[in-house]
Design a protein around this motif. Sequence first.
Motif, PDB file in Angstrom:
ATOM      1  N   ILE A  87       0.838  -1.209   0.000  1.00 12.93           N
ATOM      2  CA  ILE A  87       0.000   0.000   0.000  1.00 12.93           C
ATOM      3  C   ILE A  87       0.869   1.254   0.000  1.00 12.93           C
ATOM      4  O   ILE A  87       0.609   2.216  -0.744  1.00 12.93           O
ATOM      5  CB  ILE A  87      -0.952  -0.012   1.213  1.00 12.93           C
ATOM      6  N   LEU A  88       1.904   1.247   0.813  1.00 13.35           N
ATOM      7  CA  LEU A  88       2.793   2.416   0.873  1.00 13.35           C
ATOM      8  C   LEU A  88       3.505   2.642  -0.463  1.00 13.35           C
ATOM      9  O   LEU A  88       3.678   3.788  -0.900  1.00 13.35           O
ATOM     10  CB  LEU A  88       3.821   2.236   1.985  1.00 13.35           C
ATOM     11  N   ARG A  89       3.891   1.568  -1.135  1.00 12.21           N
ATOM     12  CA  ARG A  89       4.651   1.719  -2.376  1.00 12.21           C
ATOM     13  C   ARG A  89       3.784   2.134  -3.565  1.00 12.21           C
ATOM     14  O   ARG A  89       4.316   2.490  -4.611  1.00 12.21           O
ATOM     15  CB  ARG A  89       5.402   0.417  -2.674  1.00 12.21           C
ATOM     16  N   THR A  90       2.482   2.080  -3.390  1.00 18.14           N
ATOM     17  CA  THR A  90       1.628   2.617  -4.460  1.00 18.14           C
ATOM     18  C   THR A  90       1.792   4.136  -4.581  1.00 18.14           C
ATOM     19  O   THR A  90       1.519   4.703  -5.646  1.00 18.14           O
ATOM     20  CB  THR A  90       0.148   2.297  -4.189  1.00 18.14           C
ATOM     21  N   ASP A  91       2.254   4.782  -3.529  1.00 20.88           N
ATOM     22  CA  ASP A  91       2.442   6.242  -3.564  1.00 20.88           C
ATOM     23  C   ASP A  91       3.568   6.662  -4.497  1.00 20.88           C
ATOM     24  O   ASP A  91       3.689   7.850  -4.827  1.00 20.88           O
ATOM     25  CB  ASP A  91       2.730   6.766  -2.148  1.00 20.88           C
ATOM     26  N   THR A  92       4.394   5.740  -4.932  1.00 15.79           N
ATOM     27  CA  THR A  92       5.495   6.073  -5.845  1.00 15.79           C
ATOM     28  C   THR A  92       5.013   6.177  -7.299  1.00 15.79           C
ATOM     29  O   THR A  92       5.777   6.585  -8.168  1.00 15.79           O
ATOM     30  CB  THR A  92       6.619   5.024  -5.755  1.00 15.79           C
ATOM     31  N   TYR A  93       3.764   5.774  -7.539  1.00 20.37           N
ATOM     32  CA  TYR A  93       3.212   5.837  -8.895  1.00 20.37           C
ATOM     33  C   TYR A  93       2.420   7.139  -9.100  1.00 20.37           C
ATOM     34  O   TYR A  93       1.984   7.766  -8.120  1.00 20.37           O
ATOM     35  CB  TYR A  93       2.277   4.650  -9.145  1.00 20.37           C
ATOM     36  N   PRO A  94       2.201   7.511 -10.329  1.00 18.21           N
ATOM     37  CA  PRO A  94       1.310   8.646 -10.618  1.00 18.21           C
ATOM     38  C   PRO A  94      -0.093   8.380 -10.079  1.00 18.21           C
ATOM     39  O   PRO A  94      -0.478   7.221  -9.876  1.00 18.21           O
ATOM     40  CB  PRO A  94       1.311   8.716 -12.159  1.00 18.21           C
ATOM     41  N   ASP A  95      -0.855   9.439  -9.886  1.00 16.01           N
ATOM     42  CA  ASP A  95      -2.156   9.317  -9.226  1.00 16.01           C
ATOM     43  C   ASP A  95      -3.090   8.319  -9.903  1.00 16.01           C
ATOM     44  O   ASP A  95      -3.804   7.561  -9.226  1.00 16.01           O
ATOM     45  CB  ASP A  95      -2.841  10.684  -9.153  1.00 16.01           C
ATOM     46  N   SER A  96      -3.124   8.323 -11.235  1.00 15.08           N
ATOM     47  CA  SER A  96      -4.045   7.419 -11.934  1.00 15.08           C
ATOM     48  C   SER A  96      -3.717   5.960 -11.638  1.00 15.08           C
ATOM     49  O   SER A  96      -4.609   5.144 -11.359  1.00 15.08           O
ATOM     50  CB  SER A  96      -3.986   7.679 -13.447  1.00 15.08           C
ATOM     51  N   LEU A  97      -2.427   5.621 -11.684  1.00 13.69           N
ATOM     52  CA  LEU A  97      -2.004   4.253 -11.376  1.00 13.69           C
ATOM     53  C   LEU A  97      -2.137   3.939  -9.893  1.00 13.69           C
ATOM     54  O   LEU A  97      -2.521   2.835  -9.512  1.00 13.69           O
ATOM     55  CB  LEU A  97      -0.559   4.036 -11.830  1.00 13.69           C
ATOM     56  N   GLU A 137      -3.591 -11.643  -9.538  1.00 18.36           N
ATOM     57  CA  GLU A 137      -3.205 -11.675 -10.952  1.00 18.36           C
ATOM     58  C   GLU A 137      -3.306 -10.282 -11.577  1.00 18.36           C
ATOM     59  O   GLU A 137      -2.426  -9.878 -12.347  1.00 18.36           O
ATOM     60  CB  GLU A 137      -4.100 -12.655 -11.706  1.00 18.36           C
ATOM     61  N   SER A 138      -4.356  -9.544 -11.222  1.00 20.48           N
ATOM     62  CA  SER A 138      -4.527  -8.186 -11.744  1.00 20.48           C
ATOM     63  C   SER A 138      -3.399  -7.269 -11.270  1.00 20.48           C
ATOM     64  O   SER A 138      -2.836  -6.492 -12.057  1.00 20.48           O
ATOM     65  CB  SER A 138      -5.878  -7.634 -11.303  1.00 20.48           C
ATOM     66  N   LEU A 139      -3.050  -7.361 -10.003  1.00 24.97           N
ATOM     67  CA  LEU A 139      -1.971  -6.544  -9.451  1.00 24.97           C
ATOM     68  C   LEU A 139      -0.638  -6.872 -10.114  1.00 24.97           C
ATOM     69  O   LEU A 139       0.145  -5.973 -10.460  1.00 24.97           O
ATOM     70  CB  LEU A 139      -1.857  -6.773  -7.944  1.00 24.97           C
ATOM     71  N   TRP A 140      -0.393  -8.163 -10.310  1.00 35.32           N
ATOM     72  CA  TRP A 140       0.882  -8.569 -10.911  1.00 35.32           C
ATOM     73  C   TRP A 140       0.972  -8.143 -12.375  1.00 35.32           C
ATOM     74  O   TRP A 140       2.023  -7.663 -12.812  1.00 35.32           O
ATOM     75  CB  TRP A 140       1.047 -10.081 -10.788  1.00 35.32           C
ATOM     76  N   ASN A 141      -0.119  -8.310 -13.107  1.00 34.92           N
ATOM     77  CA  ASN A 141      -0.111  -7.923 -14.527  1.00 34.92           C
ATOM     78  C   ASN A 141       0.108  -6.423 -14.701  1.00 34.92           C
ATOM     79  O   ASN A 141       0.850  -5.988 -15.588  1.00 34.92           O
ATOM     80  CB  ASN A 141      -1.420  -8.335 -15.193  1.00 34.92           C
ATOM     81  N   ARG A 142      -0.514  -5.638 -13.837  1.00 34.27           N
ATOM     82  CA  ARG A 142      -0.342  -4.184 -13.940  1.00 34.27           C
ATOM     83  C   ARG A 142       1.107  -3.797 -13.611  1.00 34.27           C
ATOM     84  O   ARG A 142       1.704  -2.962 -14.296  1.00 34.27           O
ATOM     85  CB  ARG A 142      -1.301  -3.450 -13.005  1.00 34.27           C
ATOM     86  N   THR A 143       1.656  -4.396 -12.595  1.00 31.59           N
ATOM     87  CA  THR A 143       3.037  -4.084 -12.217  1.00 31.59           C
ATOM     88  C   THR A 143       4.023  -4.523 -13.305  1.00 31.59           C
ATOM     89  O   THR A 143       4.987  -3.799 -13.610  1.00 31.59           O
ATOM     90  CB  THR A 143       3.391  -4.768 -10.887  1.00 31.59           C
ATOM     91  N   SER A 144       3.788  -5.691 -13.865  1.00 31.08           N
ATOM     92  CA  SER A 144       4.664  -6.182 -14.943  1.00 31.08           C
ATOM     93  C   SER A 144       4.622  -5.250 -16.141  1.00 31.08           C
ATOM     94  O   SER A 144       5.661  -4.961 -16.764  1.00 31.08           O
ATOM     95  CB  SER A 144       4.233  -7.587 -15.373  1.00 31.08           C
ATOM     96  N   CYS A 146       3.862  -2.049 -16.103  1.00 31.78           N
ATOM     97  CA  CYS A 146       4.499  -0.776 -15.730  1.00 31.78           C
ATOM     98  C   CYS A 146       6.023  -0.896 -15.718  1.00 31.78           C
ATOM     99  O   CYS A 146       6.732   0.085 -15.996  1.00 31.78           O
ATOM    100  CB  CYS A 146       4.008  -0.320 -14.363  1.00 31.78           C
ATOM    101  N   SER A 147       6.523  -2.076 -15.394  1.00 27.90           N
ATOM    102  CA  SER A 147       7.977  -2.252 -15.318  1.00 27.90           C
ATOM    103  C   SER A 147       8.645  -2.116 -16.687  1.00 27.90           C
ATOM    104  O   SER A 147       9.851  -1.889 -16.776  1.00 27.90           O
ATOM    105  CB  SER A 147       8.311  -3.617 -14.717  1.00 27.90           C
ATOM    106  N   LYS A 148       7.853  -2.232 -17.760  1.00 36.74           N
ATOM    107  CA  LYS A 148       8.388  -2.098 -19.115  1.00 36.74           C
ATOM    108  C   LYS A 148       8.437  -0.641 -19.579  1.00 36.74           C
ATOM    109  O   LYS A 148       9.003  -0.343 -20.627  1.00 36.74           O
ATOM    110  CB  LYS A 148       7.544  -2.923 -20.091  1.00 36.74           C
ATOM    111  N   ASP A 151       9.799   5.192 -17.563  1.00 31.87           N
ATOM    112  CA  ASP A 151       9.455   6.222 -16.584  1.00 31.87           C
ATOM    113  C   ASP A 151       8.919   5.621 -15.282  1.00 31.87           C
ATOM    114  O   ASP A 151       8.886   6.296 -14.249  1.00 31.87           O
ATOM    115  CB  ASP A 151       8.407   7.179 -17.168  1.00 31.87           C
ATOM    116  N   LEU A 152       8.452   4.364 -15.367  1.00 30.37           N
ATOM    117  CA  LEU A 152       7.877   3.710 -14.187  1.00 30.37           C
ATOM    118  C   LEU A 152       8.738   2.535 -13.704  1.00 30.37           C
ATOM    119  O   LEU A 152       8.311   1.749 -12.858  1.00 30.37           O
ATOM    120  CB  LEU A 152       6.469   3.192 -14.505  1.00 30.37           C
ATOM    121  N   PHE A 153       9.943   2.457 -14.251  1.00 32.37           N
ATOM    122  CA  PHE A 153      10.809   1.322 -13.920  1.00 32.37           C
ATOM    123  C   PHE A 153      11.175   1.305 -12.437  1.00 32.37           C
ATOM    124  O   PHE A 153      11.133   0.263 -11.780  1.00 32.37           O
ATOM    125  CB  PHE A 153      12.079   1.363 -14.772  1.00 32.37           C
TER     126      PHE A 153
END
Length: 256
Positions: A87-97, A137-144, A146-148, A151-153
Motif C-alpha cells: 500500500i505504501l509503495r503505491t504512492d510512488t506511482y502517478p495518481d491514476s495508477l 493476478e490483476s496486481l501482478w499484470n499491472r506491475t509487470s 508498468c515495469s516495461k 518512466d515507471l521502472f
Amino acid sequence: MKHSFLFDLDAKYVVIFLFFAMLLAINIGYRVGVKKTKTDSDNSGILSSLLGLLALILAFTFGMAGSRFENRKASLIDEANCIGTVILRTDTYPDSLKNAFKKDLAVYLNSRIAYFESDRDEEKINAALRESGKTSESLWNRTSLCSKDKDLFLPSNMMIPALNSMFDSATTANMAYNSNVPEPIVYLLLFFSIIISFYIGYSSGFKKKIDRFYILGFCLLTSVVIYITLDLDRPRRGSINTENEMFLFNDLKSSL
C-alpha cells in the motif's frame, strides 16, 4: 479445509464425552479391583508411572497446539505488514495508477479478511480464495506492464518484490491456518486418558477405598486441559482465536 469426525465435532462435545468416559472407566476399574485379594502386590508405583506418561503426552500435545497457534498469529502479522508495504509503495506511482492499485488492494484486503473470518463455511472460504487469486493476478499484470515503461521502472522495481512477499505471506498464512496437531496424537491422548482412569479405579478398588473428590478433580482438570488444547488447534472456532491480529487487517483499510 480439513474434514474428519474428530475435527468436525465441537471440542466441548469431545470433552464432555471424555469426562463421562473417564468416570465410567474408573467405576469399571474399581469394580474389577475390589474383587482382588490382598495377596496381589501393590501396583501404586506402576500407576504413578502411567500418570507421568499421561502428563508427558498431554504436555507434548498442548505444546504442539500452542506452537501452531503462535505460528498462525505470526503469519497474520507478517501478511498484514506485507500488505501495508505494498500500500505504501503505491504512492510512488502517478495518481491514476496509484488509484488503480489501491482499488485492487482494497478488494484483495477484503478477500483476505473474508477468508479468515469465514468460520467453517467452505463456500465462503473458496470464494475468498478465488477473489484474492483473481486480484493478485490483476496486481501482478499491472506491475509487470508498468515495469516495461522506463518512466515507471523505479517504482515497479520496488513494487515487484513487495508483491512477491505479499503473495508468499498469504500462502504461509493459509498453510498455518490449515495446520493442526496430527489426529493420531489426539486420539492417543483421549484413549490414554480413559485407560489411565481405568487403572486409577482399579488401584482404588484394590485398596477397597475410593476418594470421590480426588477422582472428580482428576477427570475435570484433565478434561479442561484437553479442551484448551483442542481449542488452540481450531482457529476458525472456539474462544482462543486470532481476533486481535485481525485488527491489523482492518486498520489497513484506512490507508486505502
